[in-house]
Design a protein around this motif. Structure first.
Motif, PDB file in Angstrom:
ATOM      1  N   MET A  29      87.750 -37.254  11.455  1.00  0.00           N
ATOM      2  CA  MET A  29      87.024 -38.510  11.544  1.00  0.00           C
ATOM      3  C   MET A  29      85.728 -38.393  12.336  1.00  0.00           C
ATOM      4  SD  MET A  29      88.786 -40.647   9.787  1.00  0.00           S
ATOM      5  CE  MET A  29      88.008 -42.171  10.299  1.00  0.00           C
ATOM      6  N   LEU A  30      85.694 -37.502  13.325  1.00  0.00           N
ATOM      7  CA  LEU A  30      84.581 -37.508  14.272  1.00  0.00           C
ATOM      8  C   LEU A  30      83.531 -36.425  14.062  1.00  0.00           C
ATOM      9  CD1 LEU A  30      86.541 -38.200  17.599  1.00  0.00           C
ATOM     10  CD2 LEU A  30      85.457 -39.857  16.065  1.00  0.00           C
ATOM     11  N   LEU A  31      83.935 -35.239  13.612  1.00  0.00           N
ATOM     12  CA  LEU A  31      82.997 -34.115  13.588  1.00  0.00           C
ATOM     13  C   LEU A  31      81.732 -34.408  12.794  1.00  0.00           C
ATOM     14  CD1 LEU A  31      85.309 -30.974  13.301  1.00  0.00           C
ATOM     15  CD2 LEU A  31      83.730 -31.515  15.159  1.00  0.00           C
ATOM     16  N   ALA A  32      81.875 -34.970  11.611  1.00  0.00           N
ATOM     17  CA  ALA A  32      80.703 -35.244  10.779  1.00  0.00           C
ATOM     18  C   ALA A  32      80.040 -36.566  11.139  1.00  0.00           C
ATOM     19  CB  ALA A  32      81.098 -35.247   9.304  1.00  0.00           C
ATOM     20  N   ARG A  33      80.808 -37.504  11.726  1.00  0.00           N
ATOM     21  CA  ARG A  33      80.260 -38.828  12.002  1.00  0.00           C
ATOM     22  C   ARG A  33      79.511 -38.895  13.324  1.00  0.00           C
ATOM     23  NH1 ARG A  33      84.777 -39.631   8.922  1.00  0.00           N
ATOM     24  NH2 ARG A  33      84.680 -41.291   7.339  1.00  0.00           N
ATOM     25  N   ILE A  34      80.105 -38.396  14.383  1.00  0.00           N
ATOM     26  CA  ILE A  34      79.444 -38.484  15.689  1.00  0.00           C
ATOM     27  C   ILE A  34      78.948 -37.136  16.176  1.00  0.00           C
ATOM     28  CG2 ILE A  34      80.896 -40.458  16.275  1.00  0.00           C
ATOM     29  CD1 ILE A  34      82.391 -38.658  18.220  1.00  0.00           C
ATOM     30  N   GLY A  35      79.252 -36.065  15.448  1.00  0.00           N
ATOM     31  CA  GLY A  35      78.727 -34.760  15.807  1.00  0.00           C
ATOM     32  C   GLY A  35      79.710 -33.883  16.556  1.00  0.00           C
ATOM     33  N   ARG A  36      79.356 -32.600  16.629  1.00  0.00           N
ATOM     34  CA  ARG A  36      80.214 -31.625  17.311  1.00  0.00           C
ATOM     35  C   ARG A  36      80.258 -31.887  18.814  1.00  0.00           C
ATOM     36  NH1 ARG A  36      79.823 -31.020  11.896  1.00  0.00           N
ATOM     37  NH2 ARG A  36      79.234 -28.942  11.179  1.00  0.00           N
ATOM     38  N   LYS A  37      79.086 -32.193  19.386  1.00  0.00           N
ATOM     39  CA  LYS A  37      79.002 -32.354  20.831  1.00  0.00           C
ATOM     40  C   LYS A  37      79.892 -33.487  21.335  1.00  0.00           C
ATOM     41  CE  LYS A  37      74.985 -32.168  22.864  1.00  0.00           C
ATOM     42  NZ  LYS A  37      73.644 -32.518  23.378  1.00  0.00           N
ATOM     43  N   PHE A  51      74.610 -30.431  27.584  1.00  0.00           N
ATOM     44  CA  PHE A  51      73.398 -29.620  27.479  1.00  0.00           C
ATOM     45  C   PHE A  51      73.427 -28.666  26.283  1.00  0.00           C
ATOM     46  CE2 PHE A  51      73.813 -30.911  31.872  1.00  0.00           C
ATOM     47  CZ  PHE A  51      72.525 -31.297  32.212  1.00  0.00           C
ATOM     48  N   VAL A  52      74.472 -28.746  25.466  1.00  0.00           N
ATOM     49  CA  VAL A  52      74.570 -27.894  24.282  1.00  0.00           C
ATOM     50  C   VAL A  52      73.928 -28.610  23.101  1.00  0.00           C
ATOM     51  CG1 VAL A  52      76.163 -26.746  22.680  1.00  0.00           C
ATOM     52  CG2 VAL A  52      76.674 -26.810  25.135  1.00  0.00           C
ATOM     53  N   PRO A  53      73.071 -27.952  22.307  1.00  0.00           N
ATOM     54  CA  PRO A  53      72.435 -28.614  21.159  1.00  0.00           C
ATOM     55  C   PRO A  53      73.459 -29.088  20.140  1.00  0.00           C
ATOM     56  CG  PRO A  53      71.346 -26.534  21.662  1.00  0.00           C
ATOM     57  CD  PRO A  53      72.593 -26.577  22.489  1.00  0.00           C
ATOM     58  N   GLU A  54      73.164 -30.221  19.510  1.00  0.00           N
ATOM     59  CA  GLU A  54      74.001 -30.739  18.441  1.00  0.00           C
ATOM     60  C   GLU A  54      73.745 -29.935  17.168  1.00  0.00           C
ATOM     61  OE1 GLU A  54      76.583 -31.926  16.453  1.00  0.00           O
ATOM     62  OE2 GLU A  54      76.512 -33.345  18.129  1.00  0.00           O
ATOM     63  N   THR A  55      74.824 -29.447  16.538  1.00  0.00           N
ATOM     64  CA  THR A  55      74.681 -28.616  15.341  1.00  0.00           C
ATOM     65  C   THR A  55      75.077 -29.338  14.059  1.00  0.00           C
ATOM     66  OG1 THR A  55      76.923 -27.713  15.619  1.00  0.00           O
ATOM     67  CG2 THR A  55      75.123 -26.512  16.671  1.00  0.00           C
ATOM     68  N   ASN A  56      75.438 -30.595  14.177  1.00  0.00           N
ATOM     69  CA  ASN A  56      75.883 -31.354  13.007  1.00  0.00           C
ATOM     70  C   ASN A  56      74.748 -31.490  11.988  1.00  0.00           C
ATOM     71  OD1 ASN A  56      77.438 -32.924  11.314  1.00  0.00           O
ATOM     72  ND2 ASN A  56      76.983 -34.829  12.405  1.00  0.00           N
ATOM     73  N   GLY A  57      74.985 -31.035  10.759  1.00  0.00           N
ATOM     74  CA  GLY A  57      74.002 -31.158   9.693  1.00  0.00           C
ATOM     75  C   GLY A  57      72.899 -30.134   9.718  1.00  0.00           C
ATOM     76  N   VAL A  58      72.973 -29.165  10.635  1.00  0.00           N
ATOM     77  CA  VAL A  58      71.915 -28.166  10.780  1.00  0.00           C
ATOM     78  C   VAL A  58      72.206 -26.971   9.881  1.00  0.00           C
ATOM     79  CG1 VAL A  58      70.745 -26.607  12.387  1.00  0.00           C
ATOM     80  CG2 VAL A  58      71.429 -28.888  13.138  1.00  0.00           C
ATOM     81  N   GLU A  59      71.196 -26.501   9.140  1.00  0.00           N
ATOM     82  CA  GLU A  59      71.331 -25.270   8.361  1.00  0.00           C
ATOM     83  C   GLU A  59      71.568 -24.105   9.318  1.00  0.00           C
ATOM     84  OE1 GLU A  59      71.115 -22.387   5.277  1.00  0.00           O
ATOM     85  OE2 GLU A  59      71.351 -24.562   5.183  1.00  0.00           O
ATOM     86  N   LEU A  60      72.533 -23.249   9.016  1.00  0.00           N
ATOM     87  CA  LEU A  60      72.830 -22.123   9.893  1.00  0.00           C
ATOM     88  C   LEU A  60      71.576 -21.276  10.104  1.00  0.00           C
ATOM     89  CD1 LEU A  60      76.317 -20.946   8.595  1.00  0.00           C
ATOM     90  CD2 LEU A  60      75.824 -22.260  10.642  1.00  0.00           C
ATOM     91  N   PRO A  61      71.184 -21.023  11.350  1.00  0.00           N
ATOM     92  CA  PRO A  61      69.983 -20.215  11.603  1.00  0.00           C
ATOM     93  C   PRO A  61      70.195 -18.778  11.133  1.00  0.00           C
ATOM     94  CG  PRO A  61      71.176 -20.593  13.649  1.00  0.00           C
ATOM     95  CD  PRO A  61      71.837 -21.437  12.606  1.00  0.00           C
ATOM     96  N   GLN A  62      69.096 -18.141  10.682  1.00  0.00           N
ATOM     97  CA  GLN A  62      69.166 -16.786  10.153  1.00  0.00           C
ATOM     98  C   GLN A  62      68.607 -15.753  11.122  1.00  0.00           C
ATOM     99  OE1 GLN A  62      70.838 -16.311   7.548  1.00  0.00           O
ATOM    100  NE2 GLN A  62      70.496 -17.815   5.954  1.00  0.00           N
ATOM    101  N   THR A  63      67.616 -16.137  11.931  1.00  0.00           N
ATOM    102  CA  THR A  63      66.983 -15.184  12.840  1.00  0.00           C
ATOM    103  C   THR A  63      66.907 -15.767  14.242  1.00  0.00           C
ATOM    104  OG1 THR A  63      64.743 -16.001  12.480  1.00  0.00           O
ATOM    105  CG2 THR A  63      65.556 -14.317  10.944  1.00  0.00           C
TER     106      THR A  63
END
Length: 619
Positions: A452-460, A574-586
Motif C-alpha cells: 500500500m505504501l511503497l508506491a504511494r508515499i515512497g520508499r523513504k 537524509f536519504v534520497p527518495e527513489t520512488n519512480g526514479v529510473e535506475l542510475p547507470q553511471t
C-alpha cells in the motif's frame, strides 16, 4: 555513458508478464534456503532447562553423612550440619548435566554448550554470519563482473550440498566449518535480489520487494511447524529436512535467464537479443514488433557485439527548401538511449589488446551540406569501454559516501533488531513454538503495508514509518517488562507489543532491500548492496548474544532495539527518495541526482521525477 533504456524494453514486453514472473520466482523460491538455514539455530540450538547431574553415589553418601546437595545449573551446592552451624560449599558440575529434553534434541544439549561453554552455542551462529560477511567481499563483485545468474545458481547448489553435510556433522569442529561455508555461499543468493529488481520497470519495481517479503514470511512461518513436527527426533533430522528444501537448486540453471539490464550494461547485445526473444515467447509477443517498438529493428549481430545503426530517417523539417537529417543527439537518445559524456570527458578507445572486452559502439554523425544542397552524412564509430566499478569508488565521492554511511547504520540496526527478536522469542511469555510462529505471522501485515505504501508515499516514508512503529512497540514492551514483576498479564502484554515492534522492523527492514540497490549505478549496484549486506552481518552477529542477555535482564534487549530504531528514523530523512526514479547507470548520473535530492520529506514520488514528467508532457 548511459546504457539502453531497459525499462522501455520491459514495458514493451509487458511489465509483469509470464517471463518476468518466471525470473522472479527463481529468486523467491531460493528464499526458503535463506530462511531455513539462517534462523534454524533457534530450534537446532535450543537450550532447554538444565541442571547438574547427580552422581551414582550422591544419594547414598547424603544419607550416611547427612549432607544435603542442591543441584543448580552450573554448580552443586552442598549443605553440611556442623557444631558451628550449616556449612555451605559449592563445586562445579562433575558429572555433566541433565536436561528437560533428551540430549540429542539440539546440538547445545548434545555437546553440553552450557555454563562455561554457553557462548559456543552462540558462536555457531556468529560463524555462520562471519561466513556471510566473508561472502560480501567475493560474490557482489563476481555478480557485477560475471553476471547475476551464475553467481546465484552456483552459490545455491553449493549451499544445498553444505547444508546437507551439516546434518551429518560428527563433532563440533566439522559443524562450525559447515556453518561458516553455509553462510559464505548464502551471500551468493543475494545476486537474486538484484536480478529480480532489474527484471521490472520503475513503476512496479516495488512488487519485487513485496513478493519477496510475502514469500520470506511464508517460509518463516513454516520453520516452527516443521520443528514442532520433528520435536521428538534428533536435531540432525530437522537440519536434514531444512536442507532438502534446497534440493531443487540443481535445476535452477535451466529455470533462470541472466539479467537483461546487466547484459546490456556490459555490451552483450547478441545475448540481450536472445533474452528478449525468450521473453517474447513466454509473454506471447511478436519478436519483430517488439524490436521495432524499442527501436532495435536495425540491430544486427556482429562479432564485436555492436549496434549498427542504419537507414537513418530524414526529418520532416525543411530549411530553405532542403531536407536535413535529424539532430544527432535526438537520434541517438531515441534509438539507443545513450547519453553523451560530460563536457570535457573524452571517450576511451579500446586498444587492440583489449578486443575481448565487452563494448558498445557510439555513433557520431558529422553533418555537412554540400554546395549542391544535398546532405552528406559521415558516420564515425567510436568504441567505448564499459565502466567497471569497485567498492572503493564509494569512498571517492562525498555524496555517495554520506548516503552509504546512513544505509550502513540502518542495515546494522535492522538486522540486529530483526534477528534479535527471533533469537529472544523463546524467552517471550508462552510456548516457544507458538511465539516463533506468531513472530513470523506478524510479517504478513508488513507485506500489506509495503504494497500500500511503497508506491504511494515512497520508499523513504515507508521505511521511516516502519522504524517508528518498531521504536514505539519495543519501547512500550520495555516499560511493561521492567514493571511487570511477577504479573503474567503484564508479560503477556509485553509479548504483544514485542510482536507490534516485530511488524514495524519487518516493514522497515524489507523496504531497505528495495531502496538500497536503487541508490547505486548498474555496475556498482551489487557492490553497494554487498557492502550494506556486510554491515548487516555486523548486527546479525551481535543478535544471538541478546538471547543470553534476555535470560538475565529481560527488559534490556527491547530497550536497546527501540533506541536504535528511533535513530534510524531520524537518519533516513537524509536519504534520497527513489520512488519512480529510473535506475542510475553511471556514477556521473548518480552524483547529479544526489545533488538535486538532499534533505526532503515529500510524500510520494521523487519531486524531480514529477518535474521531469511534467516537462515531457508540456513538450
Amino acid at each position: 555513458m548511459r546504457n539502453l533504456n531497459v525499462d522501455h524494453i520491459w514495458r514493451t514486453l509487458g511489465p509483469l508478464g509470464k517471463y518476468q514472473c518466471k525470473q522472479i520466482a527463481s529468486y523467491l523460491l531460493s528464499l526458503a534456503s535463506w530462511a531455513f538455514q539462517g534462523i534454524n539455530i533457534v530450534f537446532i540450538g535450543y537450550r532447554p532447562d538444565f541442571r547438574c547431574k547427580a552422581g551414582q553415589n550422591d544419594t547414598r553418601m547424603s544419607n550416611i553423612t547427612g549432607m544435603q546437595k542442591e543441584f543448580k545449573q552450573c554448580e552443586i551446592v552442598s549443605y553440611i550440619n556442623t557444631s558451628e552451624g550449616v556449612l555451605e560449599t559449592s563445586t562445579p558440575c562433575e558429572n555433566g548435566w541433565e536436561y528437560a529434553a533428551p540430549a540429542d534434541r539440539s546440538f547445545v544439549t548434545e555437546w553440553d554448550f552450557v555454563c562455561q561453554k554457553a557462548e559456543l552455542g552462540e558462536l555457531t551462529q556468529v560463524l555462520y554470519l562471519a561466513g556471510m560477511m566473508a561472502g560480501t567481499f567475493v560474490f557482489p563483485t563476481l555478480s557485477d563482473r560475471f553476471g547475476r545468474k551464475p553467481v546465484m545458481v552456483l552459490s545455491h547448489v553449493f549451499f544445498f550440498g553444505i547444508a546437507l553435510g551439516t546434518a551429518f556433522s560428527g563433532n563440533f569442529v566439522v559443524f562450525v566449518i559447515f556453518r561458516f561455508l553455509t553462510g559464505f555461499f548464502n551471500q551468493g543468493l543475494l545476486a537474486g535480489t538484484t536480478l529480480s529488481l532489474e527484471t521490472l520497470p520503475a513503476e512496479i519495481r516495488h512488487y519485487c520487494e513485496v513478493l519477496a517479503l510475502l514469500f520470506w514470511t511464508s517460509f518463516m512461518c513454516l520453520v516452527s511447524p516443521i520443528a514442532y513436527a520433528l520435536r521428538d527426533f534428533p536435531w540432525k533430522y530437522l537440519q536434514l529436512t531444512y536442507a532438502m528444501c534446497s534440493a531443487w537448486s540443481i535445476f535452477q540453471w535451466w529455470m533462470t535467464d541472466e539479467s537483461l539490464r546487466w547484459v546490456i550494461a556490459n555490451g552483450q547485445i547478441d545475448r540481450a537479443k536472445e533474452i528478449i526473444k525468450n521473453a517474447c515467447k513466454w509473454n506471447k509477443k511478436n519478436y519483430g514488433e517488439v524490436m521495432e517498438t524499442i527501436n532495435w529493428g536495425d540491430l544486427v549481430d556482429t562479432d564485436s557485439k555492436a549496434l549498427a545503426m542504419t537507414n537513418v530517417p530524414e526529418s520532416k523539417n525543411v530549411e530553405n527548401g532542403q531536407n536535413v537529417w535529424e539532430d544527432k543527439d535526438v537520434f541517438i537518445r531515441r534509438n539507443s538511449d545513450i547519453a553523451h559524456l560530460n563536457d570535457g570527458q573524452e571517450d576511451s578507445i579500446v586498444e587492440n589488446g583489449e578486443a575481448d572486452r565487452d563494448i558498445l559502439v557510439k555513433q557520431e554523425f558529422n553533418l555537412e551540406n554540400s554546395n549542391g544542397g544535398q546532405n552528406v552524412g559521415e558516420v564515425r564509430e567510436k568504441l567505448i569501454k564499459v565502466k567497471k566499478y569497485t567498492m572503493f569508488d564509494i569512498f571517492k565521492h562525498k555524496s555517495i559516501l554520506l548516503v552509504s554511511m546512513i544505509m550502513w547504520y540502518v542495515w546494522i540496526c535492522d538486522s540486529f533488531v530483526y534477528f534479535g527478536l527471533y533469537m529472544t522469542s523463546s524467552d517471550f511469555y508462552g510456548d516457544r513454538y507458538l511465539n516463533f510462529f506468531l513472530s513470523a505471522l506478524v510479517e504478513y501485515p508488513s507485506c500489506f503495508l509495503e504494497y500500500m505504501l511503497l508506491a504511494r508515499i515512497g520508499r523513504k516514508w515507508t521505511a521511516m514509518i516502519g522504524h517508528f512503529i518498531a521504536a514505539v512497540g519495543l519501547g512500550v514492551a520495555t516499560a511493561l517488562t521492567y514493571t511487570a514483576g511477577s504479573s503474567t498479564s503484564m508479560f503477556g502484554a509485553a509479548t504483544a507489543f514485542m510482536l507490534v515492534g516485530k511488524m514495524g522492523i519487518t516493514t522497515g527492514y524489507s523496504s531497505i532491500y528495495l531502496t538500497t540497490p536503487e541508490l547505486y549505478p548498474t555496475n556498482m549496484r551489487n557492490i553497494g548492496l554487498g557492502v550494506c549486506s556486510f554491515m548487516e552481518k555486523v548486527g546479525s552477529m551481535i543478535a544471538p548474544f541478546s538471547r543470553n542477555v534476555s535470560t538475565k535482564i529481560k527488559w534490556l534487549p527491547p530497550c536497546v532495539f527501540a533506541v536504535m530504531c528511533l535513530i534510524a528514523v531520524l537518519l533516513f530523512a537524509f536519504v534520497p527518495e527513489t520512488n519512480g526514479v529510473e535506475l542510475p547507470q553511471t556514477i556521473e548520473e548518480l552524483q547529479e541526482w544526489y545533488r538535486g535530492n538532499k534533505f526532503e520529506l515529500r510524500i510520494g514520488k521523487n519531486r524531480h521525477v514529477i518535474k521531469d514528467t511534467e516537462d515531457r508532457n508540456l513538450n
